[in-house]
Design a protein around this motif. Structure first.
Motif, PDB file in Angstrom:
ATOM      1  N   GLY A   1     -26.511  76.151  34.570  1.00 51.08           N
ATOM      2  CA  GLY A   1     -25.954  76.216  33.363  1.00 51.08           C
ATOM      3  C   GLY A   1     -25.151  74.727  32.944  1.00 51.08           C
ATOM      4  N   PRO A   2     -24.391  74.688  31.760  1.00 51.37           N
ATOM      5  CA  PRO A   2     -23.776  73.569  31.366  1.00 51.37           C
ATOM      6  C   PRO A   2     -22.258  73.712  31.767  1.00 51.37           C
ATOM      7  CG  PRO A   2     -23.744  75.109  29.568  1.00 51.37           C
ATOM      8  CD  PRO A   2     -24.858  75.775  30.598  1.00 51.37           C
TER       9      PRO A   2
ATOM     10  N   LYS B   1     -17.405  77.020  26.579  1.00 54.83           N
ATOM     11  CA  LYS B   1     -17.337  75.759  27.310  1.00 54.83           C
ATOM     12  C   LYS B   1     -16.130  75.241  27.775  1.00 54.83           C
ATOM     13  CE  LYS B   1     -19.443  71.631  28.044  1.00 54.83           C
ATOM     14  NZ  LYS B   1     -20.407  71.447  29.065  1.00 54.83           N
TER      15      LYS B   1
ATOM     16  N   LEU C   1     -19.589  76.446  37.529  1.00 48.98           N
ATOM     17  CA  LEU C   1     -20.865  76.435  37.166  1.00 48.98           C
ATOM     18  C   LEU C   1     -21.812  77.645  37.608  1.00 48.98           C
ATOM     19  CD1 LEU C   1     -21.045  72.600  38.517  1.00 48.98           C
ATOM     20  CD2 LEU C   1     -21.751  73.668  36.168  1.00 48.98           C
TER      21      LEU C   1
ATOM     22  N   LYS D   1     -25.675  64.597  37.710  1.00 48.78           N
ATOM     23  CA  LYS D   1     -24.733  65.459  36.868  1.00 48.78           C
ATOM     24  C   LYS D   1     -23.883  64.412  35.874  1.00 48.78           C
ATOM     25  CE  LYS D   1     -20.914  68.460  37.108  1.00 48.78           C
ATOM     26  NZ  LYS D   1     -20.051  67.861  36.106  1.00 48.78           N
TER      27      LYS D   1
ATOM     28  N   PHE E   1     -13.925  73.395  37.072  1.00 45.79           N
ATOM     29  CA  PHE E   1     -15.083  73.467  36.302  1.00 45.79           C
ATOM     30  C   PHE E   1     -15.897  74.383  37.065  1.00 45.79           C
ATOM     31  CE2 PHE E   1     -17.706  72.120  33.034  1.00 45.79           C
ATOM     32  CZ  PHE E   1     -19.042  71.599  33.480  1.00 45.79           C
TER      33      PHE E   1
ATOM     34  N   PHE F   1     -25.336  64.161  43.469  1.00 49.00           N
ATOM     35  CA  PHE F   1     -25.304  65.376  44.519  1.00 49.00           C
ATOM     36  C   PHE F   1     -26.363  65.547  45.438  1.00 49.00           C
ATOM     37  CE2 PHE F   1     -21.019  66.549  43.596  1.00 49.00           C
ATOM     38  CZ  PHE F   1     -20.893  66.338  41.826  1.00 49.00           C
TER      39      PHE F   1
ATOM     40  N   TYR G   1     -29.350  66.376  43.034  1.00 46.93           N
ATOM     41  CA  TYR G   1     -29.032  66.749  41.730  1.00 46.93           C
ATOM     42  C   TYR G   1     -28.290  65.566  41.000  1.00 46.93           C
ATOM     43  CZ  TYR G   1     -29.906  71.701  42.547  1.00 46.93           C
ATOM     44  OH  TYR G   1     -30.672  72.847  42.773  1.00 46.93           O
TER      45      TYR G   1
ATOM     46  N   PHE H   1     -31.615  69.331  38.492  1.00 42.12           N
ATOM     47  CA  PHE H   1     -32.364  69.140  39.605  1.00 42.12           C
ATOM     48  C   PHE H   1     -33.161  67.697  39.505  1.00 42.12           C
ATOM     49  CE2 PHE H   1     -34.812  69.488  43.228  1.00 42.12           C
ATOM     50  CZ  PHE H   1     -36.370  69.475  42.821  1.00 42.12           C
TER      51      PHE H   1
ATOM     52  N   ALA I   1     -18.892  66.785  32.402  1.00 40.75           N
ATOM     53  CA  ALA I   1     -18.698  68.138  31.428  1.00 40.75           C
ATOM     54  C   ALA I   1     -19.887  68.669  31.499  1.00 40.75           C
ATOM     55  CB  ALA I   1     -18.104  67.901  30.315  1.00 40.75           C
ATOM     56  N   GLU I   2     -21.082  68.598  32.052  1.00 40.76           N
ATOM     57  CA  GLU I   2     -22.527  69.219  32.044  1.00 40.76           C
ATOM     58  C   GLU I   2     -22.762  69.694  33.275  1.00 40.76           C
ATOM     59  OE1 GLU I   2     -24.564  66.257  28.596  1.00 40.76           O
ATOM     60  OE2 GLU I   2     -25.656  67.158  30.513  1.00 40.76           O
ATOM     61  N   GLY I   3     -23.800  70.790  33.381  1.00 46.23           N
ATOM     62  CA  GLY I   3     -24.244  71.133  34.673  1.00 46.23           C
ATOM     63  C   GLY I   3     -25.260  70.085  35.247  1.00 46.23           C
ATOM     64  N   PRO I   4     -25.212  70.278  36.783  1.00 50.74           N
ATOM     65  CA  PRO I   4     -26.240  69.523  37.479  1.00 50.74           C
ATOM     66  C   PRO I   4     -27.696  69.787  37.065  1.00 50.74           C
ATOM     67  CG  PRO I   4     -24.524  70.390  38.837  1.00 50.74           C
ATOM     68  CD  PRO I   4     -24.494  70.954  37.462  1.00 50.74           C
TER      69      PRO I   4
END
Lengths: 112, 115
Positions: free
Chosen positions: B107-108, B9, B90, A38, B88, A89, A36, A46, A41-44
């Motif tokens: 998700g974010p 957020k 997720l 990343k 954080f 990751f 993954y 794929f 401040a965002e999601g991973p």
């Protein structure tokens, strides 16, 4: 005890060159592996995966290699681009009911 | 536009208060997951659910609770019993939890800070 290890916290590469991110694991029963990407401040997101019955899987600029005897996998990015700068990751799963086990990540910086 | 949404957020709470983090997906995925990420650490599994009205503890479930009343929703409550809640968070979902090749999509995230 960590079952999935990414021993390099960071890696710096020049744009256009190859980036090689490494991942080692201790559980020989892991049979599926994922990478993954990343951003902060965002999601991973794929990237690519590989089953233990294979030793290589390729998708565009991304190739994952698996060496089962060494319990080692690597992600190759060729050519590296500044937009590839992120934390990567490695994750592994044992069997169909196993949960994903994540490494601590490697921060890749691709310099223009 | 399919995906996973997490709100808010950024979230701040006072010590001793419970807080609920939202996770919604419109991917029609059966399974949903909650992870926690701390600086310099990998993702650690808190809870997961493979079907509606059923969920299982992950590696670090203490101080957290979840519900799965609808397929598309999997809220996480961080209780006052969680000793180090600042992190954080997720949420993820997947469509084939019984297959070895099942892939989780994230998700974010929500950044929770306890003051």
């Amino acid at each position: 005890d960590q079952q999935v290890k990414q021993n390099s916290p960071s890696l710096s590469v020049q744009e256009g060159r190859i980036s090689i991110l490494n991942c080692d694991y201790t559980n020989s029963m892991f049979d599926y592996f994922l990478w993954y990407k990343k951003y902060p401040a965002e999601g991973p997101t794929f990237l690519i995966s590989i089953s233990s019955i294979k030793d290589k899987n390729e998708d565009g600029r991304f190739t994952v290699f698996l060496n089962k005897s060494a319990k080692h996998l690597s992600l190759h990015i060729v050519p590296s681009q500044p937009g590839d700068s992120a934390v990567y990751f490695c994750a592994a799963r044992e069997g169909s009911q196993g949960n994903l086990i994540f490494g601590k990540g490697t921060k890749l910086s691709v310099k223009p | 536009d399919g995906g996973i949404t997490q709100s808010p957020k950024y979230l701040f709470r006072k010590e001793g208060q419970n807080v609920t983090l939202s996770c919604e997906q419109n991917l029609n995925h059966d399974a949903m997951y909650w992870y926690r990420q701390d600086p310099g650490q990998g993702l650690r599994l808190i809870y997961y659910s493979q079907i509606v009205n059923d969920f299982q503890k992950g590696d670090i479930a203490e101080g957290y609770s979840v519900s799965r009343e609808k397929k598309e929703s999997f809220p996480l409550t961080v209780t006052s019993a969680q000793k180090n809640p600042t992190a954080f968070y997720l949420c993820a979902s997947s469509s084939q939890p019984g297959l070895i090749t099942d892939t989780q999509y994230f998700g974010p995230g929500t950044r929770l800070t306890v003051l």
